[in-house]
Design a protein around this motif. Structure first.
Motif, PDB file in Angstrom:
ATOM      1  N   UNK A   1       0.836  -1.200   0.000  1.00  0.00           N
ATOM      2  CA  UNK A   1       0.000   0.000   0.000  1.00  0.00           C
ATOM      3  C   UNK A   1       0.876   1.257   0.000  1.00  0.00           C
ATOM      4  N   UNK A   2       0.203   2.406  -0.108  1.00  0.00           N
ATOM      5  CA  UNK A   2       0.829   3.736  -0.010  1.00  0.00           C
ATOM      6  C   UNK A   2       1.847   3.995  -1.109  1.00  0.00           C
ATOM      7  N   UNK A   3       1.599   3.456  -2.315  1.00  0.00           N
ATOM      8  CA  UNK A   3       2.421   3.769  -3.470  1.00  0.00           C
ATOM      9  C   UNK A   3       1.784   4.929  -4.225  1.00  0.00           C
ATOM     10  N   UNK A   4       2.581   5.619  -5.018  1.00  0.00           N
ATOM     11  CA  UNK A   4       2.089   6.766  -5.773  1.00  0.00           C
ATOM     12  C   UNK A   4       1.576   6.312  -7.138  1.00  0.00           C
ATOM     13  N   UNK A   5       0.263   6.138  -7.245  1.00  0.00           N
ATOM     14  CA  UNK A   5      -0.417   5.795  -8.496  1.00  0.00           C
ATOM     15  C   UNK A   5       0.280   4.673  -9.258  1.00  0.00           C
ATOM     16  N   UNK A   6       0.435   3.484  -8.645  1.00  0.00           N
ATOM     17  CA  UNK A   6       1.102   2.374  -9.341  1.00  0.00           C
ATOM     18  C   UNK A   6       0.311   1.930 -10.565  1.00  0.00           C
ATOM     19  N   UNK A   7       1.002   1.777 -11.664  1.00  0.00           N
ATOM     20  CA  UNK A   7       0.338   1.443 -12.926  1.00  0.00           C
ATOM     21  C   UNK A   7       0.942   0.182 -13.523  1.00  0.00           C
ATOM     22  N   UNK A   8       1.992   0.326 -14.359  1.00  0.00           N
ATOM     23  CA  UNK A   8       2.620  -0.834 -14.984  1.00  0.00           C
ATOM     24  C   UNK A   8       3.420  -1.616 -13.955  1.00  0.00           C
ATOM     25  N   UNK A   9       3.489  -2.944 -14.152  1.00  0.00           N
ATOM     26  CA  UNK A   9       4.221  -3.807 -13.230  1.00  0.00           C
ATOM     27  C   UNK A   9       4.894  -4.906 -14.043  1.00  0.00           C
ATOM     28  N   UNK A  10       6.182  -5.159 -13.757  1.00  0.00           N
ATOM     29  CA  UNK A  10       6.935  -6.227 -14.403  1.00  0.00           C
ATOM     30  C   UNK A  10       7.694  -6.972 -13.317  1.00  0.00           C
ATOM     31  N   UNK A  11       8.227  -8.143 -13.664  1.00  0.00           N
ATOM     32  CA  UNK A  11       9.008  -8.888 -12.685  1.00  0.00           C
ATOM     33  C   UNK A  11      10.300  -9.394 -13.299  1.00  0.00           C
ATOM     34  N   UNK A  12      11.297  -9.501 -12.436  1.00  0.00           N
ATOM     35  CA  UNK A  12      12.566 -10.135 -12.754  1.00  0.00           C
ATOM     36  C   UNK A  12      12.757 -11.212 -11.689  1.00  0.00           C
ATOM     37  N   UNK A  13      12.381 -12.454 -12.034  1.00  0.00           N
ATOM     38  CA  UNK A  13      12.339 -13.505 -11.033  1.00  0.00           C
ATOM     39  C   UNK A  13      11.300 -13.183  -9.982  1.00  0.00           C
ATOM     40  N   UNK A  14      11.713 -13.162  -8.705  1.00  0.00           N
ATOM     41  CA  UNK A  14      10.780 -12.880  -7.607  1.00  0.00           C
ATOM     42  C   UNK A  14      10.630 -11.391  -7.318  1.00  0.00           C
ATOM     43  N   UNK A  15      11.349 -10.552  -8.029  1.00  0.00           N
ATOM     44  CA  UNK A  15      11.335  -9.117  -7.750  1.00  0.00           C
ATOM     45  C   UNK A  15      10.355  -8.397  -8.671  1.00  0.00           C
ATOM     46  N   UNK A  16       9.496  -7.585  -8.075  1.00  0.00           N
ATOM     47  CA  UNK A  16       8.565  -6.747  -8.822  1.00  0.00           C
ATOM     48  C   UNK A  16       9.159  -5.358  -9.008  1.00  0.00           C
ATOM     49  N   UNK A  17       8.931  -4.787 -10.204  1.00  0.00           N
ATOM     50  CA  UNK A  17       9.202  -3.377 -10.447  1.00  0.00           C
ATOM     51  C   UNK A  17       7.876  -2.723 -10.820  1.00  0.00           C
ATOM     52  N   UNK A  18       7.473  -1.763 -10.011  1.00  0.00           N
ATOM     53  CA  UNK A  18       6.159  -1.140 -10.134  1.00  0.00           C
ATOM     54  C   UNK A  18       6.357   0.324 -10.505  1.00  0.00           C
ATOM     55  N   UNK A  19       5.685   0.759 -11.567  1.00  0.00           N
ATOM     56  CA  UNK A  19       5.875   2.117 -12.086  1.00  0.00           C
ATOM     57  C   UNK A  19       4.676   3.006 -11.794  1.00  0.00           C
ATOM     58  N   UNK A  20       4.965   4.140 -11.209  1.00  0.00           N
ATOM     59  CA  UNK A  20       3.976   5.201 -11.082  1.00  0.00           C
ATOM     60  C   UNK A  20       4.350   6.330 -12.021  1.00  0.00           C
ATOM     61  N   UNK A  21       3.686   7.457 -11.954  1.00  0.00           N
ATOM     62  CA  UNK A  21       4.041   8.564 -12.847  1.00  0.00           C
ATOM     63  C   UNK A  21       5.410   9.160 -12.552  1.00  0.00           C
ATOM     64  N   UNK A  22       5.858   9.092 -11.272  1.00  0.00           N
ATOM     65  CA  UNK A  22       7.134   9.709 -10.907  1.00  0.00           C
ATOM     66  C   UNK A  22       8.148   8.724 -10.330  1.00  0.00           C
ATOM     67  N   UNK A  23       7.712   7.606  -9.756  1.00  0.00           N
ATOM     68  CA  UNK A  23       8.627   6.672  -9.110  1.00  0.00           C
ATOM     69  C   UNK A  23       8.513   5.265  -9.694  1.00  0.00           C
ATOM     70  N   UNK A  24       9.639   4.541  -9.641  1.00  0.00           N
ATOM     71  CA  UNK A  24       9.644   3.091  -9.861  1.00  0.00           C
ATOM     72  C   UNK A  24      10.029   2.438  -8.541  1.00  0.00           C
ATOM     73  N   UNK A  25       9.193   1.493  -8.103  1.00  0.00           N
ATOM     74  CA  UNK A  25       9.415   0.804  -6.846  1.00  0.00           C
ATOM     75  C   UNK A  25       9.947  -0.611  -7.111  1.00  0.00           C
ATOM     76  N   UNK A  26      10.824  -1.062  -6.222  1.00  0.00           N
ATOM     77  CA  UNK A  26      11.327  -2.434  -6.241  1.00  0.00           C
ATOM     78  C   UNK A  26      10.775  -3.178  -5.034  1.00  0.00           C
ATOM     79  N   UNK A  27      10.164  -4.345  -5.262  1.00  0.00           N
ATOM     80  CA  UNK A  27       9.576  -5.136  -4.179  1.00  0.00           C
ATOM     81  C   UNK A  27      10.046  -6.572  -4.341  1.00  0.00           C
ATOM     82  N   UNK A  28      10.752  -7.094  -3.353  1.00  0.00           N
ATOM     83  CA  UNK A  28      11.217  -8.483  -3.372  1.00  0.00           C
ATOM     84  C   UNK A  28      10.144  -9.357  -2.730  1.00  0.00           C
ATOM     85  N   UNK A  29       9.401 -10.094  -3.544  1.00  0.00           N
ATOM     86  CA  UNK A  29       8.285 -10.892  -3.039  1.00  0.00           C
ATOM     87  C   UNK A  29       8.742 -12.115  -2.261  1.00  0.00           C
TER      88      UNK A  29
END
Length: 378
Positions: free
Chosen positions: A29-57
């Motif tokens: 939660x509390x991400x800035x308008x998350x839109x596109x999402x891709x993964x590299x193995x178990x890691x998610x990269x989530x794109x908002x208008x200004x930030x890209x977040x990395x999340x290790x699932x």
């Protein structure tokens, strides 16, 4: 309102079907308008208008870490991952002047912390979506509008190995006045989701430039795509649907959101999924206006989508790599230890070998379509 990137996305259609579907729950939660999402193995990269977040699932208590922030007056529209590189499309828009200055594609090296992105292509046009195949980036490019939102969408590509990226036209007129929301490859077939047309278009890139085909029609608020083996996942409104490429007319709804609502002029409706990825038996989806990444876990997903991968093994000599146990066609790619793709092709039970005679001695990775990775040493 900042241009078409930040317009309100509304989808008032409620879905129903006879297939089982799971209510999605909040994963992050509390991400800035998350839109596109891709993964590299178990890691998610989530794109908002200004930030890209990395999340290790794979972590017990994962968190979202910002790995890139767009500069002032730049806003991200889409992203794709290939090996250890993220490719991101951005628009240059001045808020104070209320003026659009064009788009660009940047690359981010995921192996280097706090690395500055590399600008690999700039254009006067808006880029809404992109996908990577080998050394090529395919992207949806909109012609300059005549009047208010009167534009044509074209599919172009650039070669990332050239010093100066020059675009070549691949699909002259995909659609008009409706943006491409997401792009994904199924083998050599480029899939393009256009929610405004309620269509997923396709084009076999081995046939060269030409017209696209309406592969799926009659969809509702379709946005993000994800391909896993022989299965296509589509984000359609507040539902995630799956289809087999062997029988795309038959669909199943596997995830739904009815817990979180957006509103239009005070009228509430179920918030819509923007994109989707599958990791193992877990689906991850974005709810843009809610600032959330949602998740479901369903063992039937991995059992159904990856059953053809059971018993798969690899064997290599000094000149050849073989992938044994394939029961269906799969795209496979070989990477060096730095994450650079060296060769990719479709393999099957009868055509399952790679020529590695020109490879230097060392450690390499073989990656199949669903993200399964094998390591081998030459």
């Amino acid at each position: 309102m900042k241009t078409k990137l930040l317009i309100a996305f509304l989808g008032l259609t409620l879905f129903s079907s006879s297939y089982a579907q799971v209510e999605a729950t909040s994963f992050m939660t509390d991400l800035n308008e998350p839109s596109a999402i891709v993964n590299q193995g178990n890691v998610l990269y989530v794109q908002g208008p200004k930030e890209i977040y990395r999340i290790d699932t794979a972590l017990d208590n994962p968190s979202a870490t910002v790995v890139y922030t767009a500069p002032t007056d730049y806003y991200m529209s889409n992203l794709a991952v290939d090996g250890n590189k993220l490719y991101v499309s951005e628009e240059h828009y001045d808020d104070e002047l209320d003026e659009f200055f064009g788009g660009r594609i940047i690359s981010i090296d995921l192996t280097v912390a706090a690395v500055e992105p590399v600008v690999i292509y700039t254009t006067t046009r808006y880029i809404s979506a992109l996908a990577v195949k080998g050394p090529f980036i395919f992207f949806a490019s909109e012609t300059d509008p005549v009047g208010d939102d009167n534009f044509i969408v074209q599919i172009q590509r650039i070669d990332t190995t050239t010093e100066v990226a020059m675009p070549s036209l691949f699909v002259d007129q995909l659609t008009q006045d409706n943006a491409v929301n997401d792009m994904h490859f199924n083998g050599n077939v480029l899939l393009m989701s256009v929610g405004g047309d309620s269509v997923v278009y396709s084009h076999d890139i081995t046939s060269g430039s030409g017209s696209a085909t309406a592969m799926l029609t009659g969809l509702s608020f379709n946005k993000g795509l994800f391909v896993s083996g022989n299965t296509l996942f589509t984000a359609e409104g507040n539902s995630i649907r799956t289809r087999s490429f062997d029988n795309a007319s038959t669909w199943a709804s596997v995830a739904v959101n009815t817990a979180f609502q957006d509103s239009n002029n005070g009228i509430p409706f179920n918030a819509n999924f923007r994109d989707v990825v599958l990791i193992g038996d877990k689906l991850y989806m974005t709810l843009q206006n809610q600032g959330r990444v949602m998740m479901i876990q369903d063992t039937a997903l991995s059992a159904k989508d990856f059953e053809s991968l059971k018993g798969i093994s690899i064997y290599n000599s000094r000149t050849e790599l073989n992938i044994n146990g394939l029961e269906s066609n799969q795209m496979a790619a070989i990477y060096n230890i730095s994450g650079q793709e060296l060769v990719s092709k479709q393999v099957s039970a009868s055509a399952n070998s790679f020529d590695i005679s020109s490879f230097s001695n060392g450690v390499y990775l073989v990656k199949l379509e669903n993200g399964t990775v094998f390591k081998f040493v030459k």
